[in-house]
Design an enzyme around this catalytic site. Structure first.
Site, short mmCIF file in Angstrom:
data_model
loop_
_atom_site.label_atom_id
_atom_site.label_comp_id
_atom_site.label_asym_id
_atom_site.label_seq_id
_atom_site.Cartn_x
_atom_site.Cartn_y
_atom_site.Cartn_z
N TYR A 144 28.99 29.09 35.32
CA TYR A 144 28.63 30.48 35.02
C TYR A 144 29.73 31.10 34.18
O TYR A 144 30.91 30.95 34.50
CB TYR A 144 28.46 31.26 36.33
N ASP A 239 37.04 28.60 30.59
CA ASP A 239 36.74 29.87 31.25
C ASP A 239 37.49 29.86 32.58
O ASP A 239 37.05 29.26 33.56
CB ASP A 239 35.22 30.01 31.46
N LYS A 267 38.95 38.67 36.90
CA LYS A 267 39.21 38.66 38.36
C LYS A 267 40.68 38.95 38.69
O LYS A 267 41.09 40.09 38.64
CB LYS A 267 38.66 37.37 38.95
C1 LIG Z 1 33.00 35.87 37.56
C2 LIG Z 1 32.98 34.98 36.40
C3 LIG Z 1 32.60 35.43 35.12
C4 LIG Z 1 32.04 36.80 34.88
O1 LIG Z 1 33.00 37.80 35.11
P1 LIG Z 1 32.48 39.30 35.34
O2 LIG Z 1 33.75 40.07 35.49
O3 LIG Z 1 31.64 39.26 36.56
O4 LIG Z 1 31.72 39.70 34.14
C5 LIG Z 1 32.71 34.55 34.07
N1 LIG Z 1 33.17 33.31 34.24
C6 LIG Z 1 33.55 32.84 35.45
C7 LIG Z 1 34.07 31.45 35.58
C8 LIG Z 1 33.45 33.65 36.57
O5 LIG Z 1 33.78 33.17 37.76
#
Ligand SMILES: *Cc1c(COP(=O)(O)O)cnc(C)c1O
Length: 427
Positions: A144, A239, A267
């Protein structure tokens, strides 16, 4: 545990918000039942509006690496709030944040702040396309990267397919530019490059998958991706929105010794406030406006309040921190394996420093999305509710990671294990 106030609030919320929540996974659809409304947090614990206390493994979905209401972060936010919430001008604290990120994350020479992980990955993809002059991106099933159009595409089965939109509203033309491959499958990536190598701008992945439960990369997977992308003139994007600053001071790229071309963060970097960032090679980042012509902007980007929270968080992660949460994570994962063995329940437990997942499966290992979807999610839902009633708040979905924070001491982990043992014993 009575949760009548939560239930009433949820009913009320549904009157004015779709599904009663501001982000879908909060709604307990994966496990059934009503979501719990939380009133406050303190260290490893959260307290709901009915006064029940829970050991928390959701950690605001990752940011709370030091537990809730962590004093250095709260103090930094309070001090910055009194000096002004934001000005839309450059501020010194943005420079301090950028320098801290550049110093810690091996692959980042230049960094740009944004407001969420979604924004970070969306911007990194645009930059990769602008830099390479190519349109295709390759992502992995079950990874994701936020909810931008081009990253919502997901594979059907098979080694390689053109992605189909798995959300209405994503134009077919956008989805067609997203290729997908199974996680940990270098051969599928090789096949994709053999067919489309000239047109692939970037490969994007979670270096440790965390949005289909925790799945570490196989030995050689990340190095293989680095060499394939380099060979074809495509960029490699890690990511690290979830793994950044969590699994090691410099994230998964430090842990595995592979520096990508671009990295996205979120995060933990906001210390609990809305922050994201993307960065990487200086020659690539030079294409971002105003230095270059790839446009990217944000009214609240680098917001001083958010920077204050994030910097206080990053500065609190001293040299002993990661060893400590690594040990706590092992105590949890080994303990859960022991409970399952004692109760005769077949499970796979995957963990990397600060990230933990329990899968109900007889398969012996979980390495990819197809392994994950073969697991027993009903059994997970039963465990979830048993733990919730015992005062342990795990993610309300079998496909989410449990997060261990610096506030999860031995006593907290052991209390968790007692609850897990009892829950498994009762089916
Ligand atoms: C949470 C997450 C996102 C999205 O971040 P948001 O702040 O919710 O938009 C993208 N990539 C990874 C790996 C994530 O865990």
């Amino acid at each position: 545990m009575p949760r009548t106030t939560s239930a009433a609030l949820f009913q009320r919320a549904r009157g004015s918000t779709p599904g009663g929540v501001n982000s879908p996974v909060r709604a307990f659809r994966g496990v059934g039942g009503d979501p719990v409304f939380i009133a406050r947090g303190d260290g490893a614990h959260i307290f709901d509006v009915d006064g029940n206390r829970y050991i928390d493994y959701v950690a605001s979905w990752g940011p709370m690496l030091q537990g809730h209401a962590f004093e250095p972060v709260v103090a930094a936010v309070r001090a910055q709030a009194e000096a002004g919430l934001g000005f839309g001008t450059p501020t010194e604290i943005e420079v301090e944040m950028a320098e801290t990120v550049v110093q810690r994350v091996p692959g980042i020479e230049q960094v740009r702040m944004v407001n969420s992980g979604t924004e970070a990955t969306m911007s990194a993809i645009r930059l990769a396309r602008g830099f390479t002059g190519r349109d295709l991106i390759l992502k992995f099933d079950g990874c994701y990267h936020g909810h931008a159009d081009s990253l919502l595409a997901k594979a059907g089965s098979g080694v390689l397919t053109f992605g189909l939109p798995n959300s209405p509203g994503v134009p077919a033309g956008t989805a067609r530019n997203t290729l997908t491959a199974p996680f940990n499958d270098l051969d599928a990536v090789g096949a994709a490059f053999a067919r489309h190598g000239e047109d692939i701008a970037a490969v994007i992945l979670e270096p440790i998958a965390g949005n289909m439960g925790c799945i570490p990369p196989d030995d050689g997977f990340l190095a293989g991706l680095a060499s394939i992308t380099e060979q074809h003139g495509a960029l490699l994007i890690f990511d690290e929105v979830m793994t950044g600053f969590r699994v090691a001071p410099g994230g998964a790229q430090e842990l595995y010794g592979i520096a990508p071309d671009l990295t996205t963060l979120g995060k933990v970097i906001g210390g609990g406030l809305p922050v994201g960032a993307f960065g990487g090679r200086a020659d690539v980042m030079a294409h971002i406006a105003p230095e270059g012509d790839v446009y990217q902007a944000g009214t609240l980007s680098g917001n001083p309040l958010a920077m204050a929270a994030g910097l206080a968080m990053l500065r609190s992660l001293d040299e002993t921190f990661h060893a400590r949460i690594g040990k706590a994570t092992k105590r949890l994962s080994e303990g859960v394996r022991e409970c399952a063995a004692r109760r005769g329940v077949a499970v796979v437990v995957n963990d990397v420093c600060g990230m933990f997942s329990l899968f109900f499966t007889e398969a012996g290992q979980v390495r990819s999305y197809s392994d994950v979807v073969a697991c027993d999610t009903e059994r997970y839902a039963r465990l979830f509710h048993a733990l919730l009633d015992a005062g342990v708040y795990w993610a309300p979905s079998a496909f989410e990671v449990a997060f261990v924070s610096g506030a999860h001491d031995d006593a907290v982990i052991d209390a968790t294990l007692t609850a897990v043992d009892e829950a498994l014993a009762n089916g």
